[in-house]
Write an enzyme that holds these catalytic residues in place. Structure first.
Site, PDB file in Angstrom:
ATOM      1  N   ASN A 111      -3.360   4.400  -2.444  1.00  0.00           N
ATOM      2  CA  ASN A 111      -3.975   3.182  -2.958  1.00  0.00           C
ATOM      3  C   ASN A 111      -3.004   2.027  -2.803  1.00  0.00           C
ATOM      4  O   ASN A 111      -1.803   2.221  -2.585  1.00  0.00           O
ATOM      5  CB  ASN A 111      -4.335   3.344  -4.437  1.00  0.00           C
ATOM      6  CG  ASN A 111      -5.388   2.353  -4.901  1.00  0.00           C
ATOM      7  OD1 ASN A 111      -5.885   1.538  -4.120  1.00  0.00           O
ATOM      8  ND2 ASN A 111      -5.732   2.420  -6.169  1.00  0.00           N
ATOM      9  N   HIS A 127       0.859  -1.180   0.000  1.00  0.00           N
ATOM     10  CA  HIS A 127       0.000   0.000   0.000  1.00  0.00           C
ATOM     11  C   HIS A 127       0.896   1.231   0.000  1.00  0.00           C
ATOM     12  O   HIS A 127       1.735   1.399   0.889  1.00  0.00           O
ATOM     13  CB  HIS A 127      -0.924   0.022   1.216  1.00  0.00           C
ATOM     14  CG  HIS A 127      -1.878   1.182   1.195  1.00  0.00           C
ATOM     15  ND1 HIS A 127      -3.159   1.090   0.677  1.00  0.00           N
ATOM     16  CD2 HIS A 127      -1.734   2.466   1.623  1.00  0.00           C
ATOM     17  CE1 HIS A 127      -3.761   2.260   0.785  1.00  0.00           C
ATOM     18  NE2 HIS A 127      -2.918   3.117   1.360  1.00  0.00           N
ATOM     19  N   CYS A 128       0.715   2.087  -0.996  1.00  0.00           N
ATOM     20  CA  CYS A 128       1.565   3.270  -1.139  1.00  0.00           C
ATOM     21  C   CYS A 128       0.766   4.519  -0.778  1.00  0.00           C
ATOM     22  O   CYS A 128      -0.210   4.852  -1.465  1.00  0.00           O
ATOM     23  CB  CYS A 128       2.084   3.379  -2.571  1.00  0.00           C
ATOM     24  SG  CYS A 128       3.116   4.840  -2.863  1.00  0.00           S
ATOM     25  N   PRO A 129       1.146   5.245   0.275  1.00  0.00           N
ATOM     26  CA  PRO A 129       0.398   6.458   0.632  1.00  0.00           C
ATOM     27  C   PRO A 129       0.551   7.574  -0.394  1.00  0.00           C
ATOM     28  O   PRO A 129      -0.305   8.446  -0.477  1.00  0.00           O
ATOM     29  CB  PRO A 129       1.007   6.850   1.984  1.00  0.00           C
ATOM     30  CG  PRO A 129       2.366   6.235   1.997  1.00  0.00           C
ATOM     31  CD  PRO A 129       2.243   4.962   1.225  1.00  0.00           C
TER      32      PRO A 129
END
Length: 334
Positions: free
Chosen positions: A149, A143-145
């Site tokens: 997403n 999960h990449c802030p």
């Protein structure tokens, strides 16, 4: 073959994490939204400095080339970021782990079905639960802030392109900024930009810092993503050291599965490949022997489609068992 329809009281997945009349995927995470705004702000800042200072030379062929190249890369980077953020990463419908649904799945192909106790969904092979998205994501890498997403089966191409184009404009801006900084030492600083000399120095120094920092960061992410695709192993699978129960694709086929069959589509954020799991298979049943007991939050079903009487089918007992296994072996949300 299509999955059977879910009961109305369980069909909650389509509207979850959706916005604009369910047209786009969006995550209501404060940290993620803040990171997205910072990303856009930094891209806009670099665009301003490049256009107002670094490319404020007299009209020439080189200025035109740099102008077209940088703005093209910026548009592609912004488009890739938007597609990564607004594309469903491969979320599994919530609440579809009903007894009838699992029986139907195993009647098509015998094996072991995994159930997620957090979103109460049938977990496809290589899916993991994300605590931010509150969904199980197919082939979840992380999960990449910065894109607010998950990076999964449906949007990994866009994320790779985002890192590639951000790295490209970072290197391009860094080269232009260093060249401009050196050139200003040999001329009057007042001729370098429309700003005062102190303001010009501060703007150039911050752009150099931004270009170096994000250039290195995105290059590292780009290399790690390409390696993960090349070896057909996601970041979570490599980190957790999961046993390989899936059939690894050949390296070139793995690249084509993510980026597309034709090379001219590989670098376009406006196209995406036809996914192998988009309806060509159930992708819920793990191909392990009936007598095997793999780790994970699973419910074992017989090849005939009936639930094994030795396994617990009560929802509360299954949830308790899944929670115990989650805490013991680390099937944790990311």
């Amino acid at each position: 073959m299509r999955d059977p329809p879910l009961p109305p009281y369980l069909d909650r997945g389509d509207g979850h994490n959706r916005c604009c009349q369910r047209r786009f995927w969006c995550i209501a995470d404060v940290c993620g939204v803040l990171c997205v705004l910072i990303t856009w702000l930094l891209i806009g800042y670099a665009e301003y400095v490049v256009m107002m200072i670094l490319l404020s030379w007299p009209h020439s062929v080189m200025r035109g080339i740099h102008l077209v190249l940088y703005n093209t890369l910026t548009v592609l980077a912004f488009s890739s970021h938007a597609r990564t953020m607004l594309t469903d990463p491969g979320a599994v419908p919530r609440g579809n782990a009903t007894k009838e649904h699992m029986q139907w799945i195993t009647s098509q192909e015998g094996g072991v079905v995994y159930k997620c106790p957090k979103c109460w969904s049938i977990k496809p092979e290589r899916a993991h639960h994300c605590s931010v998205c509150q969904r199980c994501i197919r082939k979840m890498d992380h999960h990449c802030p910065w894109v607010n997403n998950c990076v999964g089966e449906n949007n990994q191409k866009f994320f790779v392109l985002f890192t590639f184009y951000i790295a490209s404009i970072s290197v391009h801006a860094l080269i232009l900024a260093v060249n401009q900084f050196v050139s200003c030492f040999h001329t009057e600083w007042k001729e370098c930009s429309i700003h005062t000399p102190p303001a010009t120095v501060i703007l150039l120094l911050f752009l150099i810092f931004e270009g170096a920092l994000f250039g290195i960061f995105t290059l590292v992410m780009l290399c790690s993503q390409v390696q993960a695709i090349w070896t057909d192993e996601t970041g979570i699978e490599a980190l957790k050291g999961e046993e390989v129960r899936w059939r690894r694709q050949q390296r070139w086929k793995s690249m084509r599965a993510v980026f597309g069959r034709t090379w001219h589509h590989w670098f376009s954020p406006f196209t995406r490949p036809v996914l192998s799991g988009g309806g060509g298979g159930l992708r819920h049943v793990y191909p392990v022997p009936t007598g095997a007991t793999p780790h994970g939050d699973s419910v074992r079903l017989l090849d005939s489609g009936s639930i094994d009487s030795n396994d617990s089918t009560d929802s509360e007992s299954v949830a308790a068992e899944m929670e115990r296994r989650t805490q013991s072996m680390g099937d944790m949300p990311v």
